[in-house]
Design a protein around this motif. Structure first.
Motif, mmCIF file in Angstrom:
data_model
loop_
_atom_site.group_PDB
_atom_site.id
_atom_site.type_symbol
_atom_site.label_atom_id
_atom_site.label_comp_id
_atom_site.label_asym_id
_atom_site.label_seq_id
_atom_site.Cartn_x
_atom_site.Cartn_y
_atom_site.Cartn_z
ATOM 1 N N GLU A 24 37.114 45.393 50.358
ATOM 2 C CA GLU A 24 36.286 44.212 50.135
ATOM 3 C C GLU A 24 35.748 44.035 48.647
ATOM 4 N N GLY A 42 38.049 41.618 47.190
ATOM 5 C CA GLY A 42 37.917 40.142 47.500
ATOM 6 C C GLY A 42 39.105 39.365 47.322
ATOM 7 N N SER A 43 39.063 38.136 46.627
ATOM 8 C CA SER A 43 40.215 37.310 46.632
ATOM 9 C C SER A 43 41.500 37.828 45.936
#
Ligand code: ADP
Ligand code: MG
Length: 275
Positions: free
Chosen positions: A171, A174-175
């Motif tokens: 998480e 992220g990207s």
């Protein structure tokens, strides 16, 4: 988040939604909760999440601050905060409650502390059911048991399990998750036993490194996670390179370069282990 923990937080919301049904039967929804657990595992975050879910304003009072301000006035300061929070539906978060709710065996400032604890004891029990009082502590062993018993619910936050370390890392990446996929196992292994907030700090540091210096980021990962990599003996560097290849599927060439050993050395060592 741990499932049992999430279940408890959801329970608070559920009781609110069914409050009329409960009140018909003389039951009241949970209006006071105490959170315990080490720093950085989501106590403050959960308090603000609950406030958001309940669509109530959140007020945070750090009790170490109350205590460090004029001790003689702490009682009236605390009173006015509590009176304000009672005056309308809201979530009041009393952080570091152990600062005032110490067991009464503590000799210092006994009179004043006792008064503060007594104020809280009275308030907790009949906290308005439209509002929610949440207290938090990193030191449950310091909290007066009489106070503890007054809370409707007791929620324990723990350090993340291995599974949750992995989820949190993914998480927080992220990207960038796909660009870190080859070091993911390595990251999970290195972050075992850390709090969510420490993991987040580490991951953010590595992500920034990745964007600022894409070439050097793998050595940054290794250096960050083994700060004394430079000081390792040759044997230790070889074992570490082997570990990267065998346990974390690093390409041999990369592991060799990162640890300053030859690819051949790694290959021989692995053959040795496997034979
Ligand atoms: N369960 C969690 N999932 C994701 N991030 C978390 C979790 N718990 C904590 N964090 C991260 O750690 C930070 C600090 O958490 P916080 O709630 O302030 O910890 P505590 O109040 O228990 O000391 C949060 O802002 C968040 O970024
Ligand atoms: Mg906190």
């Amino acid at each position: 988040m741990d499932q049992a923990l999430e279940g408890q937080l959801q329970q608070i919301l559920l009781e609110r939604r069914c409050s009329e049904k409960l009140e018909e039967k003389g039951l009241k929804p949970t209006s006071s909760v105490i959170f315990q657990g080490p720093p950085g595992v989501g106590k403050s975050m959960s308090a603000s999440w609950l406030a958001r879910e309940l669509a109530l304003p959140l007020y945070v009072l750090d009790l170490t601050a109350v205590m460090s301000s004029l001790l003689g006035k702490s009682g009236s300061n605390l009173r006015s905060v509590l009176d304000f929070a009672r005056s309308h539906p809201c979530v009041l978060f009393l952080d570091e409650i152990d600062a005032i709710a110490k067991r009464r065996s503590d000799e210092s400032d006994v009179g004043e502390l006792k008064r503060l604890v007594n104020i809280l004891l009275q308030e907790i029990e009949d906290w308005p059911h439209k509002g929610l009082l949440i207290a938090a502590t990193n030191h449950p062993e310091l909290v007066d048991p009489a106070l503890w018993r007054r809370f409707d619910m007791d929620v324990t936050f723990t350090l993340p399990s291995d599974d949750n370390v992995r989820k949190a890392i993914t998480e927080f990446l992220g990207s960038d998750a796909h660009e870190f996929s080859h070091v993911l196992d390595f990251l999970v292994d290195s972050q075992r036993g850390e709090s969510y907030s420490n993991i987040k700090r580490t991951i953010n540091k590595l992500r920034k490194h990745k964007h600022i210096d894409p070439e050097g980021f793998e050595s940054a990962v290794v250096n960050y996670l083994i700060p004394d990599a430079e000081g390792l003996s040759r044997q230790e560097r070889i074992s570490f390179a082997v570990k990267l290849v065998r346990e974390f599927s690093f390409p041999k060439q990369r592991a060799a370069k990162l640890l300053g050993v030859s690819r051949d050395t790694i290959r021989k060592k692995i053959a040795e282990i496997q034979s």
